[in-house]
Scaffold this active site. Structure first.
Site, PDB file in Angstrom:
ATOM      1  N   SER A  37       0.630  -1.283  -0.132  1.00  0.00           N
ATOM      2  CA  SER A  37      -0.073  -0.211  -0.344  1.00  0.00           C
ATOM      3  C   SER A  37       0.729   1.130   0.157  1.00  0.00           C
ATOM      4  O   SER A  37       2.329   1.183   0.348  1.00  0.00           O
ATOM      5  CB  SER A  37      -0.722  -0.263   0.921  1.00  0.00           C
TER       6      SER A  37
HETATM    7  N1  SAH Z   1      -0.839  -4.359   3.750  1.00  0.00           N
HETATM    8  C1  SAH Z   1      -0.674  -4.995   2.853  1.00  0.00           C
HETATM    9  C2  SAH Z   1      -1.329  -4.624   0.863  1.00  0.00           C
HETATM   10  C3  SAH Z   1      -1.186  -5.759   0.090  1.00  0.00           C
HETATM   11  S1  SAH Z   1      -2.727  -6.005  -0.620  1.00  0.00           S
HETATM   12  C4  SAH Z   1       0.993  -4.358   2.291  1.00  0.00           C
HETATM   13  O1  SAH Z   1       1.325  -2.993   2.780  1.00  0.00           O
HETATM   14  O2  SAH Z   1       1.172  -5.048   1.829  1.00  0.00           O
HETATM   15  C5  SAH Z   1      -3.735  -6.547  -0.578  1.00  0.00           C
HETATM   16  C6  SAH Z   1      -3.324  -7.898   0.555  1.00  0.00           C
HETATM   17  O3  SAH Z   1      -4.677  -8.364   0.290  1.00  0.00           O
HETATM   18  C7  SAH Z   1      -2.860  -8.590  -0.818  1.00  0.00           C
HETATM   19  O4  SAH Z   1      -2.115  -9.620  -0.832  1.00  0.00           O
HETATM   20  C8  SAH Z   1      -3.827  -9.804  -0.805  1.00  0.00           C
HETATM   21  O5  SAH Z   1      -3.636 -10.770  -1.235  1.00  0.00           O
HETATM   22  C9  SAH Z   1      -4.496 -10.556   0.173  1.00  0.00           C
HETATM   23  N2  SAH Z   1      -5.966 -10.598   0.265  1.00  0.00           N
HETATM   24  C10 SAH Z   1      -7.077 -10.506  -1.064  1.00  0.00           C
HETATM   25  N3  SAH Z   1      -7.745 -11.116   0.089  1.00  0.00           N
HETATM   26  C11 SAH Z   1      -7.766 -11.569   0.998  1.00  0.00           C
HETATM   27  C12 SAH Z   1      -8.208 -12.220   1.722  1.00  0.00           C
HETATM   28  N4  SAH Z   1      -9.784 -12.819   1.493  1.00  0.00           N
HETATM   29  N5  SAH Z   1      -8.579 -12.566   3.015  1.00  0.00           N
HETATM   30  C13 SAH Z   1      -6.787 -12.047   3.379  1.00  0.00           C
HETATM   31  N6  SAH Z   1      -6.486 -11.592   2.109  1.00  0.00           N
HETATM   32  C14 SAH Z   1      -6.515 -11.117   1.481  1.00  0.00           C
END
Ligand code: SAH
Length: 218
Positions: free
Chosen positions: A68
């Site tokens: 993010s």
């Molecule tokens: N906070 C993270 C953001 C990652 S993007 C960072 O700073 O890196 C969002 C993440 O949500 C992705 O890694 C994706 O795989 C995850 N995601 C999507 N749907 C999900 C679900 N149902 N349960 C758990 N994780 C999920």
């Protein structure tokens, strides 16, 4: 050690510049700014992207996912920190673990769920290497929450859906807050939900763009 501290574009100077930028964009919590200042974001992205780690942008982390944007991480953390207790915090969508590392510094205990196994494993390793020991990582579907550790004071969802999943609402303590991007297509509304004695209150904060909250587990 040079790795940890960073040099040139990954140096403390680069992090300080990012903090100045976040301040100018409206982040006022000194606690949050301090955590951003001391968290090495370059260690959460691929080495090839490390020189861009302190730009205020989202970056790819593989598997079609992104780390993010620092402003969004700071803004979401600030809202949670300023609206109530941070004893038990649940994060959905741990991804590369940058947001988890930030939360770990302002919360007593963090629980994070990530649906892509490879990312969940990498996250675990990174936090271990950084000696962050108050984050429990689970590979699974975050839409179901983590009932064994509920209720949570705060829930941060880092992926977008049309509505907040009901299990997450149920696992919120009274007085607890959840923050999540709500909406379907491209642009979503960052939404703050508070659980009160009588039910839930919802407040739209700002427009944001997140990857979707997906069903099933990879
Ligand atoms: N906070 C993270 C953001 C990652 S993007 C960072 O700073 O890196 C969002 C993440 O949500 C992705 O890694 C994706 O795989 C995850 N995601 C999507 N749907 C999900 C679900 N149902 N349960 C758990 N994780 C999920």
């Amino acid at each position: 050690m040079a790795d940890r501290i960073g040099i040139g574009l990954t140096s403390q100077r680069a992090r300080n510049r990012l903090v100045d930028q976040l301040r100018s964009m409206g982040i006022t919590s000194e606690a949050v700014l301090d955590v951003v200042r001391t968290t090495p974001r370059h260690l959460f992205v691929d080495e090839a992207l490390a020189s861009r780690a302190y730009e205020n942008t989202a970056l790819p982390i593989g598997f079609g996912q992104t780390i993010s944007q620092p402003y969004v991480v700071a803004a979401m953390t600030q809202v949670l920190v300023e609206t109530g207790p941070m004893t038990r915090v649940l994060e959905i969508g741990g991804g590369c673990g940058y947001q988890s590392a930030i939360l770990a510094r302002v919360a007593r205990q963090v629980y994070t769920i990530e649906r892509i196994a490879a990312l969940a494993n990498r996250l675990r390793t990174r936090l271990y290497e950084l000696k962050i020991s108050n984050v429990r990582v689970r590979h699974g579907d975050g839409r179901l929450g983590w009932p064994a550790h509920a209720p949570f004071d705060a829930i941060l969802v880092a992926a977008a859906a049309a509505t907040i999943p009901t299990p997450l609402l149920e696992q919120l303590a009274v007085g607890g807050r959840a923050i999540m991007p709500v909406g379907r297509h491209g642009e979503q509304m960052l939404t703050l939900i508070r659980r009160t004695e009588d039910g839930y209150e919802e407040e739209g904060l700002q427009r944001v763009t997140f990857v979707p909250l997906l069903e099933n587990v990879d």
